[in-house]
Design an enzyme around this catalytic site. Structure first.
Site, PDB file in Angstrom:
ATOM      1  N   HIS A 135       1.235   7.099   0.078  1.00  0.00           N
ATOM      2  CA  HIS A 135      -0.017   6.912  -0.652  1.00  0.00           C
ATOM      3  C   HIS A 135      -0.663   8.224  -1.078  1.00  0.00           C
ATOM      4  CE1 HIS A 135      -3.545   4.773  -1.997  1.00  0.00           C
ATOM      5  NE2 HIS A 135      -4.319   5.526  -1.234  1.00  0.00           N
ATOM      6  N   SER A 179      -5.981   6.222  -5.938  1.00  0.00           N
ATOM      7  CA  SER A 179      -6.429   5.259  -4.945  1.00  0.00           C
ATOM      8  C   SER A 179      -7.729   4.579  -5.379  1.00  0.00           C
ATOM      9  CB  SER A 179      -6.568   5.956  -3.592  1.00  0.00           C
ATOM     10  OG  SER A 179      -6.784   5.029  -2.559  1.00  0.00           O
ATOM     11  N   ASP A 193       3.210   1.779  -0.731  1.00  0.00           N
ATOM     12  CA  ASP A 193       3.166   3.220  -0.487  1.00  0.00           C
ATOM     13  C   ASP A 193       2.727   3.557   0.930  1.00  0.00           C
ATOM     14  OD1 ASP A 193       0.398   2.871  -0.404  1.00  0.00           O
ATOM     15  OD2 ASP A 193       0.064   3.654  -2.415  1.00  0.00           O
TER      16      ASP A 193
END
Length: 535
Positions: A413, A181, A388
Site C-alpha cells: 500500500h 490512499s 495491496d
C-alpha cells in the site's frame, strides 16, 4: 575495455532502453503536479495558542506517545463536523515549507536510522525531479489534518486555495493531481462539491491505491485493536497501537474508510466472532457468529461502550461515535454521486498480489469470546483477498468514475509510492517520457541480472570478454504457448575499427540471445568478445 566493445554494449543497452539522463534537469514544458497523501501522510504541528510556539507532533519518534496524547487526542464536534484537540490551547496546522512538499516528504526529518520507514512521497519526489520537475514551479504538495472528514469545509477551502496558487505559480498551466490512499477520497469529494474550481485548474487526476469502497479488514481491526503506523523494531519507539486507537475513534476520516454497505462486493466483508451458546437442551455449543458491514456497527458499539481515555486526570468516554457514523454516511452519498467533469482525465493505479485483510475473525472454537468488550485483547484472524495489504483490489478498482485507464501493479500500500513500475507509468502519463510507443496497460520492467567482464593481455593483444544478462518482467498474459516449443532468437553483432597512426586496430563480435517469454518473464543474454592490437 576496447572502444568497439563499448559500442556494442551501449547499442544493446539503448535497445533495451536502459539509458537514462545523466543528471536531473528542469523541463520547462512539463505541466505542474500536486501530490496529495492519505491518512497519516502529512506532518502536523501543534501551535500553542497562548505563546505561538509550535512543535511537530506527527510524525516524531522521540517522546512520540506522550506528545501524541497531549496534543492530538481529540473530540468530534457534530455541530461543526470538526475534530478538535482535547487541549484547548492547541491548534493543529500543516507546515507549508517547500511549497507543501516538506509535509509529505519525510514525515520525521530528524530520524536517521531506519529513516525509510517514515518516507511518504520522498522517493517519488526525488524521481520526479530527475524527470525535470522543479519544486515551486511544477511540483507541489498538499498536506492536511487527516483527522478531519474528507469533506471538511476548512480542508476543501485550503485545497481550493492551493489549486489556484499552483496554477498561478506554473504560469497559468492546468495541473495533474496525484493522490494516494485516502487522498483519493478527499479529491473525489472536492471534485463533486466544487467541480467548477476543479475543472478550472485540473487537467488530470491520478489516484493511487485509493480505498474507493473502503478498507474493510483494516478499519475493523483499527476500531477494535488500534493500528501501527510503522512495523518492525521502530514501533517500539513510536506511538502505541492503543494511543492511535483513541485518536482514530474520534476521526471522521476513519469512519469514511469503513466498507461501503451499498457496494456489490464479490464476497461481503464480515466480522466474525466465536461465541459460547446454550442450545434448547441446555448443552454448550460453539457458534461462529457473522456480521455484515451494517450489522458490525452494533458490535463496535457494544465493544467500545466502556472505552475511556484518561486526560489530565479526567476520564473522558470515547465510545463508538454514532454522530460521526451519520456524518460518514453523508460523505458516502457525496462520493457515490461524484463525476469526472468534462475536460478532465482520470487514471487509477491500484495494488495487487498481496494478501489483504477483508473479513476479521475473533476467538476460536477452542477459545471463544466471552465478553465483546474484551475484543481489544484478542488477536484477529483475517480472511484475505487480493490487494495491496491494506486496500482490496476490488475496492481500489471500483472508482465509479469514467477512467482513461485502470492499471493494477503488484505492490504494498505505501511501498507502491516508490515502485519503479509505477514511476514508469506516471512518467508516461505526465508526458515526461519520450517513448511514444510505451503503453502502461502492457507495461514491462527491465532488470539487469548478471554482469561479468574479463580482460587479459597476450603477445601485444588485449582481449576483453563480456557477459551481461537482463530480465524483462511484463504483465503480458499471452505468453502461454501450450505444448508448442519456441526456440530462442539469436542475433550477431560485429564492429571493427581499422588501425591508423592514432589508434590501434580492434574488432569485436557479440551474440544476443532473446529467450521466449514464460510466466511474464523474458531473459536476454549478451556475450561479447573484443580483440585489439597495438599499432
Amino acid at each position: 575495455m576496447a572502444v568497439s566493445l563499448e559500442d556494442i554494449l551501449q547499442s544493446v543497452e539503448l535497445w533495451l532502453k536502459l539509458i537514462r539522463k545523466p543528471q536531473p534537469y528542469v523541463d520547462p514544458n512539463l505541466d505542474p503536479v500536486l501530490l496529495v497523501p492519505g491518512v497519516a501522510g502529512s506532518v502536523l504541528h501543534a501551535v500553542d495558542g497562548s505563546n505561538g510556539n509550535d512543535e511537530r507532533v506527527w510524525v516524531r519518534i522521540f517522546g512520540a506517545d506522550q506528545k501524541f496524547r497531549n496534543k492530538l487526542w481529540s473530540r468530534f464536534d457534530p455541530a461543526t463536523g470538526k475534530t478538535v484537540s482535547l487541549d484547548p490551547k492547541t491548534n493543529i496546522v500543516v507546515p507549508e515549507d517547500r511549497y507543501g512538499l516538506y509535509a509529505i516528504d519525510v514525515l520525521d526529518p530528524d530520524m536517521v536510522i531506519g529513516r525509510d520507514c517514515v518516507y511518504y512521497f520522498h522517493d517519488m519526489i526525488v524521481e520526479m525531479i530527475k524527470w525535470g520537475f522543479q519544486e515551486g514551479k511544477t511540483l507541489f504538495g498538499f498536506g492536511y489534518d487527516f483527522r478531519q472528514s474528507n469533506r471538511f469545509q476548512e480542508t476543501l477551502e485550503r485545497l481550493a486555495a492551493k489549486l489556484e496558487s499552483v496554477y498561478n505559480a506554473a504560469g497559468g498551466k492546468k495541473m495533474t493531481i496525484i493522490s494516494h490512499s485516502m487522498g483519493g477520497l478527499l479529491v473525489k469529494c472536492f471534485m463533486c462539491l466544487h467541480s467548477d474550481i476543479f475543472v478550472k485548474y485540473v487537467k488530470n487526476w491520478i489516484a493511487i491505491a485509493a480505498p474507493f469502497q473502503g478498507a474493510p479488514g483494516y478499519v475493523t481491526s483499527t476500531f477494535l485493536n488500534g493500528m501501527s503506523f510503522v512495523d518492525g523494531w521502530e514501533q517500539n519507539f513510536f506511538i502505541s497501537k492503543w494511543s492511535m486507537h483513541q485518536l482514530l475513534i474520534e476521526c471522521p476520516s476513519i469512519y469514511e474508510l469503513m466498507a461501503c454497505p451499498n457496494f456489490n462486493w464479490q464476497h461481503a466483508p464480515m466480522l466474525e466472532i466465536w461465541r459460547k451458546k446454550l442450545d434448547d437442551c441446555g448443552d454448550t455449543r460453539m457458534i461462529l457468529e457473522s456480521y455484515n458491514p451494517s450489522e458490525s456497527v452494533n458490535i463496535f458499539s457494544e465493544a467500545l461502550s466502556s472505552n475511556v481515555v484518561d486526560y489530565n486526570g479526567e476520564s473522558i468516554p470515547l465510545p463508538f461515535n454514532q454522530e460521526i457514523l451519520k456524518w460518514a454516511h453523508e460523505t458516502r452519498k457525496i462520493l457515490r454521486s461524484a463525476k469526472v467533469p468534462p475536460g478532465v482525465k482520470f487514471y487509477n493505479i491500484y495494488g495487487t498480489n498481496l494478501e489483504t485483510p477483508h473479513s476479521v475473525c475473533y476467538g476460536s472454537e477452542e477459545m471463544p469470546v466471552t465478553d465483546v468488550q474484551e475484543l481489544q485483547f484478542y488477536l484477529p484472524d483475517y480472511v484475505c483477498v487480493d490487494g495491496d495489504g491494506t486496500v482490496p483490489t476490488e475496492s481500489a478498482e471500483a472508482d465509479g468514475l469514467d477512467a482513461v485507464a485502470r492499471v493494477g501493479v503488484p505492490g504494498e500500500h505505501r511501498g507502491i509510492l516508490c515502485d519503479h513500475h509505477v514511476f514508469r507509468i506516471l512518467k508516461h502519463w505526465l508526458s515526461a517520457d519520450s517513448d511514444p510507443y510505451y503503453n502502461p496497460l502492457n507495461d514491462y520492467v527491465i532488470l539487469p541480472t548478471a554482469f561479468e567482464m574479463e580482460r587479459r593481455h597476450d603477445k601485444g593483444m588485449e582481449v576483453t570478454s563480456l557477459k551481461e544478462e537482463w530480465e524483462i518482467i511484463s504483465n503480458d498474459a499471452n505468453d502461454d504457448q501450450g505444448e508448442m516449443t519456441i526456440m530462442p532468437s539469436v542475433s550477431n553483432i560485429s564492429v571493427s575499427q581499422d588501425g591508423g597512426h592514432q589508434s590501434s586496430r580492434a574488432e569485436a563480435c557479440a551474440t544476443v540471445i532473446v529467450h521466449p517469454q514464460s510466466q511474464g518473464k523474458q531473459q536476454v543474454e549478451l556475450n561479447a568478445l573484443s580483440v585489439s592490437v597495438d599499432a
